[in-house]
Design a protein around this motif. Sequence first.
Motif, PDB file in Angstrom:
ATOM      1  N   ILE A   5       0.877  -1.174   0.000  1.00  0.00           N
ATOM      2  CA  ILE A   5       0.000   0.000   0.000  1.00  0.00           C
ATOM      3  C   ILE A   5       0.910   1.218   0.000  1.00  0.00           C
ATOM      4  CG2 ILE A   5      -1.740   1.321   1.257  1.00  0.00           C
ATOM      5  CD1 ILE A   5      -2.680  -1.282   2.534  1.00  0.00           C
ATOM      6  N   TYR A   6       0.640   2.134  -0.895  1.00  0.00           N
ATOM      7  CA  TYR A   6       1.417   3.367  -0.966  1.00  0.00           C
ATOM      8  C   TYR A   6       0.516   4.507  -0.485  1.00  0.00           C
ATOM      9  CZ  TYR A   6       4.885   0.730  -3.481  1.00  0.00           C
ATOM     10  OH  TYR A   6       5.841  -0.207  -3.814  1.00  0.00           O
ATOM     11  N   LEU A   7       1.005   5.240   0.490  1.00  0.00           N
ATOM     12  CA  LEU A   7       0.204   6.309   1.076  1.00  0.00           C
ATOM     13  C   LEU A   7       0.917   7.640   0.945  1.00  0.00           C
ATOM     14  CD1 LEU A   7       0.122   3.774   3.568  1.00  0.00           C
ATOM     15  CD2 LEU A   7      -1.945   5.104   3.892  1.00  0.00           C
ATOM     16  N   CYS A   8       0.169   8.654   0.623  1.00  0.00           N
ATOM     17  CA  CYS A   8       0.725   9.995   0.702  1.00  0.00           C
ATOM     18  C   CYS A   8       0.163  10.674   1.946  1.00  0.00           C
ATOM     19  CB  CYS A   8       0.474  10.804  -0.553  1.00  0.00           C
ATOM     20  SG  CYS A   8      -1.182  11.466  -0.739  1.00  0.00           S
ATOM     21  N   SER A   9       0.911  11.603   2.457  1.00  0.00           N
ATOM     22  CA  SER A   9       0.463  12.329   3.640  1.00  0.00           C
ATOM     23  C   SER A   9       0.959  13.766   3.567  1.00  0.00           C
ATOM     24  CB  SER A   9       0.971  11.661   4.916  1.00  0.00           C
ATOM     25  OG  SER A   9       2.351  11.871   5.074  1.00  0.00           O
ATOM     26  N   VAL A  10       0.330  14.614   4.367  1.00  0.00           N
ATOM     27  CA  VAL A  10       0.721  16.009   4.419  1.00  0.00           C
ATOM     28  C   VAL A  10       0.850  16.434   5.871  1.00  0.00           C
ATOM     29  CG1 VAL A  10      -0.441  16.502   2.245  1.00  0.00           C
ATOM     30  CG2 VAL A  10      -1.640  16.927   4.399  1.00  0.00           C
ATOM     31  N   ASP A  11       1.675  17.418   6.074  1.00  0.00           N
ATOM     32  CA  ASP A  11       1.895  17.994   7.392  1.00  0.00           C
ATOM     33  C   ASP A  11       1.617  19.490   7.261  1.00  0.00           C
ATOM     34  OD1 ASP A  11       4.777  18.043   9.687  1.00  0.00           O
ATOM     35  OD2 ASP A  11       2.728  18.786   9.876  1.00  0.00           O
ATOM     36  N   PRO A  12       0.356  19.872   7.365  1.00  0.00           N
ATOM     37  CA  PRO A  12      -0.011  21.245   7.015  1.00  0.00           C
ATOM     38  C   PRO A  12       0.544  22.322   7.938  1.00  0.00           C
ATOM     39  CG  PRO A  12      -1.932  19.985   7.729  1.00  0.00           C
ATOM     40  CD  PRO A  12      -0.784  19.054   7.724  1.00  0.00           C
ATOM     41  N   ARG A  13       0.862  21.973   9.178  1.00  0.00           N
ATOM     42  CA  ARG A  13       1.310  23.004  10.114  1.00  0.00           C
ATOM     43  C   ARG A  13       2.721  22.745  10.616  1.00  0.00           C
ATOM     44  NH1 ARG A  13      -3.078  24.151  14.523  1.00  0.00           N
ATOM     45  NH2 ARG A  13      -3.122  21.889  14.797  1.00  0.00           N
ATOM     46  N   GLY A  14       3.463  21.929   9.876  1.00  0.00           N
ATOM     47  CA  GLY A  14       4.789  21.557  10.353  1.00  0.00           C
ATOM     48  C   GLY A  14       5.720  22.735  10.530  1.00  0.00           C
ATOM     49  N   LEU A  15       5.634  23.699   9.620  1.00  0.00           N
ATOM     50  CA  LEU A  15       6.542  24.835   9.703  1.00  0.00           C
ATOM     51  C   LEU A  15       6.233  25.719  10.904  1.00  0.00           C
ATOM     52  CD1 LEU A  15       6.881  25.804   5.939  1.00  0.00           C
ATOM     53  CD2 LEU A  15       8.432  24.458   7.360  1.00  0.00           C
ATOM     54  N   ALA A  16       5.057  25.570  11.464  1.00  0.00           N
ATOM     55  CA  ALA A  16       4.688  26.324  12.661  1.00  0.00           C
ATOM     56  C   ALA A  16       5.084  25.581  13.920  1.00  0.00           C
ATOM     57  CB  ALA A  16       3.185  26.597  12.667  1.00  0.00           C
ATOM     58  N   GLY A  17       5.748  24.471  13.763  1.00  0.00           N
ATOM     59  CA  GLY A  17       6.185  23.689  14.922  1.00  0.00           C
ATOM     60  C   GLY A  17       5.116  22.787  15.490  1.00  0.00           C
ATOM     61  N   ILE A  18       4.011  22.660  14.768  1.00  0.00           N
ATOM     62  CA  ILE A  18       2.917  21.799  15.235  1.00  0.00           C
ATOM     63  C   ILE A  18       2.965  20.521  14.414  1.00  0.00           C
ATOM     64  CG2 ILE A  18       0.426  21.572  15.473  1.00  0.00           C
ATOM     65  CD1 ILE A  18       0.374  24.675  15.613  1.00  0.00           C
TER      66      ILE A  18
END
Lengths: 117, 116
Positions: free
Chosen positions: A90-103
């Motif tokens: 299974i290949y999954l994509c993911s996002v980290d929408p607030r990573g640059l804010a340290g969250i």
Amino acid sequence: SAVISQKPSRDICQRGTSLTIQCQVDSQVTMMFWYRQQPGQSLTLIATANQGSEATYESGFVIDKFPISRPNLTFSTLTVSNMSPEDSSIYLCSVDPRGLAGIHEQFFGPGTRLTVL
Amino acid sequence: AQKVTQAQTEISVVEKEDVTLDCVYETRDTTYYLFWYKQPPSGELVFLIRRNSFDEQNEISGRYSWNFQKSTSSFNFTITASQVVDSAVYFCALSENQYNFNKFYFGSGTKLNVKP
């Protein structure tokens, strides 16, 4: 949160062929990630994809085998090249929408279930 | 060394039993996050909880509760009065900041079978 869609949801492919998996996000995000989950295993990070730069690959994964595109802030593709049965995962994509804010948070797409014969 | 260890590969319980899923993590960072995800047979990953390293308060959400103990580097997950719909693979994850992104490390997962 972020809503993520992936295409195709599943596919059965012949060895030696390539498959491109698409990942679409409903909002602009800086960081996108691609993971592989082999049968019965955990998730392994393949690469990190930033818009406008080359993807960064984890140890054991190379661009020739898993080329990634990131043409804009809402879309990415992962290609599984010259497939063999070992690529069945299974290949999954993911996002980290607030990573640059340290969250730290990560939202995952529904996954693409690939079977290679 | 594994960053996140889920020693229980598979657990089977009978409906209405309580069950605890163990998670032990390893990090040198002072700021990190811990997560639990549920993966039902359909394959999608469902986010359950996020805790940061500065918040050791236990949390309860309905039948779910989480016990975070920094002293033992553990973040255990308890399901009270389990139901058949709880059957899934549960992943514990650790997130650390690595240069310009937050890298997630997943445990190997615990498969929970809840029998009627």
